[in-house]
Design a protein around this motif. Structure first.
Motif, short mmCIF file in Angstrom:
data_model
loop_
_atom_site.label_atom_id
_atom_site.label_comp_id
_atom_site.label_asym_id
_atom_site.label_seq_id
_atom_site.Cartn_x
_atom_site.Cartn_y
_atom_site.Cartn_z
N LEU A 106 0.85 -1.20 -0.08
CA LEU A 106 -0.11 -0.03 0.07
C LEU A 106 0.74 1.14 0.07
CD1 LEU A 106 -2.78 1.04 0.26
CD2 LEU A 106 -2.79 0.93 2.57
N VAL A 107 0.61 2.08 -1.05
CA VAL A 107 1.59 3.27 -1.33
C VAL A 107 0.68 4.62 -1.43
CG1 VAL A 107 3.48 2.08 -1.94
CG2 VAL A 107 1.98 2.81 -3.53
N HIS A 108 1.12 5.55 -1.24
CA HIS A 108 0.31 6.96 -1.57
C HIS A 108 0.19 7.14 -3.16
CE1 HIS A 108 -0.19 11.29 -2.30
NE2 HIS A 108 -0.69 11.42 -0.92
N CYS A 109 1.15 6.79 -3.79
CA CYS A 109 1.17 6.83 -5.15
C CYS A 109 1.11 8.09 -6.00
CB CYS A 109 -0.02 5.92 -5.52
SG CYS A 109 0.63 4.81 -7.33
N ASP A 110 1.17 9.30 -5.29
CA ASP A 110 0.85 10.76 -5.98
C ASP A 110 1.44 11.68 -5.06
OD1 ASP A 110 0.30 12.29 -8.16
OD2 ASP A 110 -1.93 12.49 -7.54
N MET A 111 2.79 11.51 -4.52
CA MET A 111 3.05 12.52 -3.60
C MET A 111 4.28 13.61 -4.15
SD MET A 111 4.56 10.87 -0.08
CE MET A 111 3.41 10.01 1.02
N ASP A 126 -5.15 8.57 -4.83
CA ASP A 126 -4.67 7.59 -5.72
C ASP A 126 -4.10 6.37 -5.09
OD1 ASP A 126 -5.44 8.33 -8.49
OD2 ASP A 126 -4.12 9.88 -8.32
N CYS A 127 -4.22 6.48 -3.56
CA CYS A 127 -3.43 5.45 -2.83
C CYS A 127 -3.81 3.90 -3.30
CB CYS A 127 -3.46 5.58 -1.48
SG CYS A 127 -5.13 5.29 -0.74
N GLY A 128 -3.13 3.04 -3.12
CA GLY A 128 -3.23 1.80 -3.78
C GLY A 128 -2.05 0.87 -3.48
N MET A 129 -2.20 -0.31 -4.11
CA MET A 129 -1.16 -1.16 -3.92
C MET A 129 -0.43 -1.15 -5.28
SD MET A 129 -2.08 -2.82 -1.40
CE MET A 129 -1.12 -4.01 -0.85
N SER A 130 0.93 -1.04 -4.79
CA SER A 130 2.02 -0.73 -6.01
C SER A 130 3.48 -0.92 -5.48
CB SER A 130 1.98 0.55 -6.52
OG SER A 130 2.80 0.73 -7.71
N TRP A 131 4.56 -0.72 -6.21
CA TRP A 131 5.76 -0.93 -5.80
C TRP A 131 6.18 0.48 -4.81
CZ3 TRP A 131 4.54 -1.37 -11.09
CH2 TRP A 131 4.64 -2.57 -11.35
N PHE A 132 6.93 -0.01 -3.62
CA PHE A 132 7.43 1.17 -2.63
C PHE A 132 8.20 2.33 -3.41
CE2 PHE A 132 6.44 -2.33 0.25
CZ PHE A 132 5.20 -1.83 0.93
N ALA A 133 8.89 1.78 -4.26
CA ALA A 133 9.88 2.68 -5.06
C ALA A 133 9.14 3.35 -5.88
CB ALA A 133 11.02 1.84 -5.67
N TYR A 134 7.89 3.15 -6.47
CA TYR A 134 7.00 3.93 -7.23
C TYR A 134 6.77 5.26 -6.64
CZ TYR A 134 3.77 5.06 -11.08
OH TYR A 134 3.22 5.59 -12.27
N ASP A 135 6.71 5.18 -5.40
CA ASP A 135 6.24 6.38 -4.55
C ASP A 135 7.43 7.69 -4.72
OD1 ASP A 135 3.97 6.60 -3.14
OD2 ASP A 135 4.78 5.69 -1.41
N PHE A 136 8.62 7.35 -4.94
CA PHE A 136 9.56 8.31 -5.33
C PHE A 136 9.31 8.72 -6.96
CE2 PHE A 136 13.22 9.48 -8.15
CZ PHE A 136 13.47 10.67 -7.45
N ALA A 137 9.14 7.96 -7.90
CA ALA A 137 8.86 8.14 -9.15
C ALA A 137 7.65 9.36 -9.21
CB ALA A 137 8.30 7.31 -10.25
N ALA A 138 6.45 8.84 -8.64
CA ALA A 138 5.32 9.90 -8.39
C ALA A 138 5.77 11.25 -7.72
CB ALA A 138 4.21 9.18 -7.49
N ALA A 139 6.65 11.21 -6.66
CA ALA A 139 7.11 12.51 -6.07
C ALA A 139 7.71 13.33 -7.06
CB ALA A 139 7.94 12.10 -5.03
#
Length: 325
Positions: A208-213, A232-245
């Motif tokens: 579970l990640v924020h997905c749009d920081m 947009d929080c949901g199940m995804s890769w933890f590292a994807y949170d940086f890409a969204a950031a």
């Protein structure tokens, strides 16, 4: 073309009619703040302020919205991150709705939180270092949190980001995409599918990640960094949170500095392996292509109108650099 002026005027009238549900008079000031997936308004009456979010139809179900609010409440209760508090109606409901013709519109309210978007150029390293710490705490919480019965959020994997079931549309419909550009992005599409399959979705890297920081969802006030908009929080890769950031900053010269600061901040709180760090450019490219598809499928939004075909050209240029590595 959902968010035309006629629709927005109708929406504002509906919000005014709904204000008494949150003990606010219909005569309160209502002002549109942002249009993205949803329409977000600021309602003010004297010293009382609150944020009202009206959800885009056919995007999240009632259960999915309530699941988002459940995680927010858990994060607040456990002191993980500073984020606005969901405001219940006078009847105690966190989610309400109103009719717009034959369509039911879901709406939620949050406390107003003071702050402004961080300046990535001026103090980017400082704030993205703090963001890395926040992400590490969020991910640790997600790994141990016992989700309530009926919890339901979208899964953001390759198939739903860029594949056959992409929630935000097909990148091939990108504004101004040329035949040469399409050929380059097709190569990246294939490479990302292969690399993400190899990276895997084990519980230590997918949850579970924020997905749009992105910067627009961060609020700076003094030395405080708060996070908003868990839509947009949901199940995804933890590292994807940086890409969204670093959404919309992927090609900016400051991007490497922001990445280094984020990783350093993350490691102050929790481990972040060399393998995960090496995967960050892959996730940045994945996110950029997803945003390219989003702009094409949300052409009525101010963001799409502002960025136009130049964003597509930038995506192709970023893809060429990604392939060259």
């Amino acid at each position: 073309m959902l968010y035309n002026q006629e629709f927005l005027d109708r929406l504002e009238n509906s919000i005014r009619a709904a204000l008494p549900q949150w003990a606010m008079p219909e005569t309160a000031s209502v002002r549109l703040l942002t249009i993205s997936e949803n329409a977000t308004y600021l309602a003010e009456n004297g010293d009382t302020r609150m944020i009202i979010r009206v959800h885009r139809p056919a995007y999240h179900t009632r259960e999915q919205i309530l699941s988002e609010l459940a995680w927010i409440e858990a994060l607040r209760r456990d002191g993980v991150v500073e984020t606005p508090e969901p405001i219940p109606t006078v009847d105690g409901a966190l989610l309400t709705s109103f009719s717009d013709g034959d369509t039911e519109r879901f709406a939620v309210a949050f406390t107003y939180l003071k702050g402004s978007e961080p300046d990535a150029d001026a103090e980017g390293a400082k704030w993205y270092g703090k963001l890395g710490e926040i992400n590490a705490r969020l991910h640790a919480h997600a790994k141990m949190w016992q989700k309530p019965a009926g919890f339901d959020r979208k899964v953001w994997n390759f198939d739903t980001i860029l594949g056959e079931r992409a929630y935000w549309g097909d990148w091939r419909a990108a504004m101004g995409l040329t035949a040469d550009g399409k050929a380059i992005l097709e190569k990246v599409h294939t490479r990302l599918a292969s690399k993400l399959a190899a990276y895997g979705e084990e519980p230590d890297r997918f949850g579970l990640v924020h997905c749009d920081m992105r910067a627009a969802n961060l609020l700076v006030d003094g030395n405080r960094l708060a996070v908003i908009d868990f839509d947009d929080c949901g199940m995804s890769w933890f590292a994807y949170d940086f890409a969204a950031a670093i959404s919309f900053l992927e090609a900016d010269p400051v991007a490497p500095t922001l990445q280094d600061a984020w990783v350093e901040g993350y490691r102050r709180v929790a481990p972040f392996s060399a393998k995960d760090e090496a995967a960050l450019p892959m996730f940045v490219m994945l996110r950029r292509m997803q945003l390219t598809a989003w702009l094409a499928s949300h052409s009525e939004t101010p963001t799409a109108e502002t960025l136009g075909t130049g964003f597509t050209d930038g995506t192709v240029a970023l893809a060429e650099r990604y392939l060259s590595r």
